[in-house]
Design a protein around this motif. Structure first.
Motif, short mmCIF file in Angstrom:
data_model
loop_
_atom_site.label_atom_id
_atom_site.label_comp_id
_atom_site.label_asym_id
_atom_site.label_seq_id
_atom_site.Cartn_x
_atom_site.Cartn_y
_atom_site.Cartn_z
N SER A 32 63.26 -3.07 -6.95
CA SER A 32 63.36 -4.15 -7.94
C SER A 32 62.31 -3.99 -9.03
O SER A 32 62.27 -4.82 -9.96
CB SER A 32 63.22 -5.51 -7.25
OG SER A 32 61.98 -5.57 -6.57
N SER A 33 61.49 -2.97 -8.95
CA SER A 33 60.53 -2.69 -10.01
C SER A 33 61.07 -1.64 -10.97
O SER A 33 61.42 -0.53 -10.54
CB SER A 33 59.21 -2.18 -9.42
OG SER A 33 58.46 -1.52 -10.43
N PRO A 34 61.13 -1.93 -12.26
CA PRO A 34 61.64 -0.94 -13.22
C PRO A 34 60.85 0.36 -13.20
O PRO A 34 61.39 1.42 -13.54
CB PRO A 34 61.47 -1.66 -14.58
CG PRO A 34 61.44 -3.11 -14.25
CD PRO A 34 60.80 -3.22 -12.90
N VAL A 35 59.59 0.29 -12.77
CA VAL A 35 58.78 1.51 -12.69
C VAL A 35 59.47 2.56 -11.83
O VAL A 35 59.53 3.74 -12.17
CB VAL A 35 57.38 1.19 -12.13
CG1 VAL A 35 56.62 2.46 -11.77
CG2 VAL A 35 56.59 0.34 -13.13
N SER A 36 59.99 2.12 -10.70
CA SER A 36 60.64 3.08 -9.78
C SER A 36 61.89 3.67 -10.41
O SER A 36 62.17 4.87 -10.24
CB SER A 36 60.96 2.40 -8.45
OG SER A 36 62.04 1.50 -8.60
N THR A 96 67.30 -2.06 -8.83
CA THR A 96 67.96 -2.60 -7.65
C THR A 96 67.63 -4.09 -7.49
O THR A 96 66.50 -4.46 -7.22
CB THR A 96 67.54 -1.77 -6.42
OG1 THR A 96 67.95 -0.42 -6.67
CG2 THR A 96 68.20 -2.28 -5.16
N GLY A 97 68.65 -4.92 -7.67
CA GLY A 97 68.44 -6.36 -7.74
C GLY A 97 68.50 -7.04 -6.38
O GLY A 97 69.48 -6.88 -5.64
N ILE A 98 67.49 -7.83 -6.09
CA ILE A 98 67.50 -8.65 -4.87
C ILE A 98 66.66 -9.89 -5.19
O ILE A 98 65.53 -9.76 -5.68
CB ILE A 98 66.97 -7.87 -3.64
CG1 ILE A 98 66.90 -8.75 -2.39
CG2 ILE A 98 65.63 -7.20 -3.92
CD1 ILE A 98 66.68 -7.95 -1.11
N ASN A 104 57.13 -9.90 -3.38
CA ASN A 104 56.90 -8.70 -4.20
C ASN A 104 58.10 -7.77 -4.28
O ASN A 104 58.11 -6.85 -5.08
CB ASN A 104 55.70 -7.91 -3.68
CG ASN A 104 54.39 -8.61 -4.02
OD1 ASN A 104 54.32 -9.41 -4.96
ND2 ASN A 104 53.36 -8.32 -3.24
N SER A 105 59.06 -8.00 -3.40
CA SER A 105 60.26 -7.16 -3.44
C SER A 105 61.38 -7.81 -4.25
O SER A 105 62.43 -7.20 -4.44
CB SER A 105 60.77 -6.87 -2.02
OG SER A 105 59.93 -5.95 -1.37
N LEU A 106 61.16 -9.03 -4.69
CA LEU A 106 62.21 -9.77 -5.39
C LEU A 106 62.12 -9.60 -6.89
O LEU A 106 61.06 -9.28 -7.44
CB LEU A 106 62.11 -11.26 -5.04
CG LEU A 106 62.25 -11.64 -3.56
CD1 LEU A 106 62.05 -13.14 -3.38
CD2 LEU A 106 63.61 -11.19 -3.02
#
Lengths: 493, 493
Positions: free
Chosen positions: A141-145, A165-167, A174-176
């Motif tokens: 969910s981080s654009p960096v990845s 990846t959206g969640i 931190n994963s959202l």
């Protein structure tokens, strides 16, 4: 003849049709050229056929002769998780617990650009070492990845499909990512990467359980605004997940309904797993032209269950199928290993349907479709995967105009038992008939592994050679000397 | 200190108890010595403990320091088919068809002594490369194959259990042996091989389906006359086989009953598979002290089904369990690969029993016992296998007096993803705690394969080193210079 034209001479095997359409006669779906020539211009196939025919026409083209190998189109992986590169094969949990315990904590590291870049190097090294030249990948969910994934793919010139990846629920904070942020970042990333070089973008709701209706609506909006993009998600992997999905979408009759409701099911839509899909859901997938990524290695490793391969290949309602290693739920990158596990899942299904366990469940035709012959297997790994992912205009076999991604397979490599085993098939130094080649390929999928892949070529360039002096895939240029990937991409905008 | 005393320094991991007895506290069943010394005299363990303690006592003993490896007892394989070495992993059939189509024709070749001898070389090369130092093997119905098996085992000084394999129906004529011939040849081979060197003899009715009652009675007679011998067979592998077994033994309530009727079920009896055994049959195995060889790789490859690991390990009726690769139904020799598949079978069972598929089948304790932790896994591959096969007085851990068979595992070997994966666990160059070692071991079983085995030592001598100049196991002497094995054996009579 321009200077960018080259050719590969060797023994070739590819597909021109779906072997499941030709029960009892599968070889008509394949093509075997014992001594062939693949002419490559600017990274694409310019011509392909018997060496004896083509060599005169291309007498000035430099030829690389790959001996004692079977050359096939590069493998296509429809479902893999870039940020799980380090945590493949972790212990002891089914899907939902495994996500909370192992996966989300690791994926959070991918908001750190250095970590994500290091991981991207490992990821593509391992992918190419397994013979996979195209994948459809989840990021985080981080654009960096997502950026680091596409940037590394760009540096290697590999054709990929991926997306932010959206969640937005059922994960640590931190994963959202919120639905609005997801929408805006996705739109920005589509602009930056989609159809830049060989990159393709997938709008990526992680799975309907982890996505609110608001997130799913934003995905619909993104697809409407960027119709050329792909959609990538998960579906019906694990029984507990299935139950949660029903609670999350009480107005939907089933898990597939959640995607239909939000206008996502259709061409260029792929959902991983589908282990617990009903017959009706399979039919709606087939009708919509949507694809399932069959991930047997992961389904066994997480105990998710046995995908009903013979049902999904029902000729009246044939679902588009790709293979997925689903690394890290799958415990290897290698699609050769995935084919081994796919064969095993198919054989277990075969037993369940032959009437010997329960005569009332006997379905001889479906039982037979579960048998993963080498034709069916390597079709899934090449042209079948390309067809499922709507990439068969670009990839999947050696038709002129397609991109020149291919692997050279060593049928004697792998565990020590291999050479004596394969010697059962051969009467000479290499396969002389399609049947011999197919038997060698079954040997590779049953007894081989990543070691079976000796070379991997991408757009006409060799990016991997087993046991090369450099332990990892030989990138043509040292990474630290590269211009920043963003600059590279910007230059081609 | 005699000149035959040597020692190995390194990091050791073995077992002193059954981890299934210690749910939630499995580490008490294991032993981890970060810097240990294994003192070996005449092929047996003379002493074992921390290097700091033992090194002074054995200061004159030459020490081989094996660095950056986990040293474990050699793996024990309870079920493997010597004459299927060449035909492992063949395509497309469940048990009964697979036997007729692929296996019997290959096994017939083993009445040719040269072919059998060549195969024996391949067999032990592959076995040792997988880290397996003891196996219980089937041969064929030809005494030639049994002799060549034992002779090669003798040359390598490997501890094995094997026997002439009796089958007198349901196979081509050349694969059959009459009950009387079987009796006389078995008695002769017992005399010649049993307890000669490290050889042990198993009376071997192939499977009850292939054996008439007359053959089964001859097995009873052999066991009565040679009570020290083992018994090795198959049971309840495949649903169709199960149905035929019921037809063949109409007076027996179930498949296990066929063995009880003929007085075979008891200590030192092993049956491979047991996939479809009932709860009652499991209880009778437990009570009789009989063992099952769990063969997950084969059970998946032939589609036989999912062995109920959690049921067989019910503490009230604990069945003795060994692992078996069951090569050629299993598609690899490596017990590391077998552990991977065993884990997958366990996880699928876990899902079937957690209540999520069918709440009426929920059994949380049995579900948990299906989880193959690294403790449970490597226990099965070492001490557990020895216990199941009644070899734990000789083998299975590093207790003084036991035979010095061991493997050195490289936790970074295997697919390219391995080193970065394992670096999650380590804080230094190697494991510092038992927990770290166990996590590395899980990494090996989930992501590793035969490449994880770096060295294999038998009776204190190194017989295999990965990537050694010689591609096969370095036997100490060229085979062609050896005295004939029969002479060797004769000399020790």
């Amino acid at each position: 003849m321009t200077s960018t034209t080259t050719a590969i001479r060797g023994t070739f095997f590819d597909f021109v049709d779906d072997p499941w359409k030709h029960v009892g006669n599968e070889e008509v779906a394949a093509r075997f050229v014992r001594d062939g020539l693949l002419v490559i211009e600017n990274g694409r196939v310019k011509d392909f056929g018997p060496f004896a025919e083509l060599s005169r026409r291309y007498s000035n083209v430099p030829v690389t002769h790959i001996r004692n190998r079977l050359i096939m189109p590069g493998f296509i992986d429809g479902h893999i998780h870039f940020p799980q590169t380090r945590v493949l094969g972790l212990y002891g949990a089914q899907l939902l617990d495994w996500l909370q315990k192992w996966i989300f904590p690791e994926e959070e590291k991918f908001s750190n650009r250095d970590y994500a870049r290091t991981a991207a190097g490992h990821f593509f090294d391992n992918l190419l070492a397994g013979g996979t030249t195209t994948c459809q990948a989840f990021t985080t969910s981080s654009p960096v990845s997502t950026e680091e994934f596409f940037d590394e793919a760009t540096r290697r010139n590999v054709r990929v499909i991926a997306g932010l990846t959206g969640i937005d629920r059922f994960a640590p904070a931190n994963s959202l990512i919120g639905a609005d942020d997801f929408y805006h970042e996705s739109a920005r990333l589509i602009e930056r990467y989609h159809r830049q070089g060989r990159n393709l973008y997938a709008i990526t709701p992680r799975f309907a359980v982890g996505c609110t209706s608001e997130m799913m609506e934003r995905c619909r909006q993104l697809k409407q605004e960027h119709d050329d993009c792909w959609i990538n998600t998960h579906i019906s992997e694990n029984p507990s997940e299935l139950r949660v999905a029903r609670e999350c979408y009480p107005d939907c009759h089933d898990y597939t309904g959640a995607h239909e409701k939000h206008g996502l099911l259709g061409p260029k839509f792929t959902a991983g797993h589908g282990v617990w899909l009903s017959n009706d859901e399979f039919r709606r997938f087939a009708k919509a032209g949507a694809a399932i990524a069959f991930c047997p290695m992961s389904n066994l490793f997480l105990g998710s269950g046995l995908f009903r391969l013979g049902r999904a290949t029902d000729p009246d309602h044939r679902v588009r199928l790709a293979l997925g290693c689903d690394m890290g739920g799958g415990n290897a990158f290698s699609l050769v290993r995935v084919l081994e596990e796919a064969y095993k899942v198919g054989m277990c299904n075969n037993t369940m349907l032959d009437g010997s366990v329960n005569p009332r469940e006997q379905d001889v035709a479906e039982a037979e479709r579960n048998k993963l012959s080498p034709y069916r297997a390597f079709y899934l790994a090449t042209l079948g995967g390309a067809h499922a992912l709507y990439l068969d205009d670009l990839l999947g076999n050696f038709e002129p105009g397609k991109e020149a991604d291919f692997v050279a397979l060593d049928w004697n490599a792998g565990q020590g038992a291999m050479p004596w085993h394969q010697s059962l098939v051969l009467s000479g130094p290499g396969p002389e008939t399609m049947d011999q080649a197919a038997q060698l390929l079954f040997g590779i999928m049953a007894v081989g592994d990543d070691r079976s892949v000796d070379e991997t070529w991408v757009a006409g360039k060799r990016l991997y050679k087993k046991n090369a002096a450099a332990p990892v895939a030989p990138v043509a240029y040292p990474r630290e000397l590269l211009p920043d990937a963003a600059t590279l991409v910007g230059a081609s905008v």
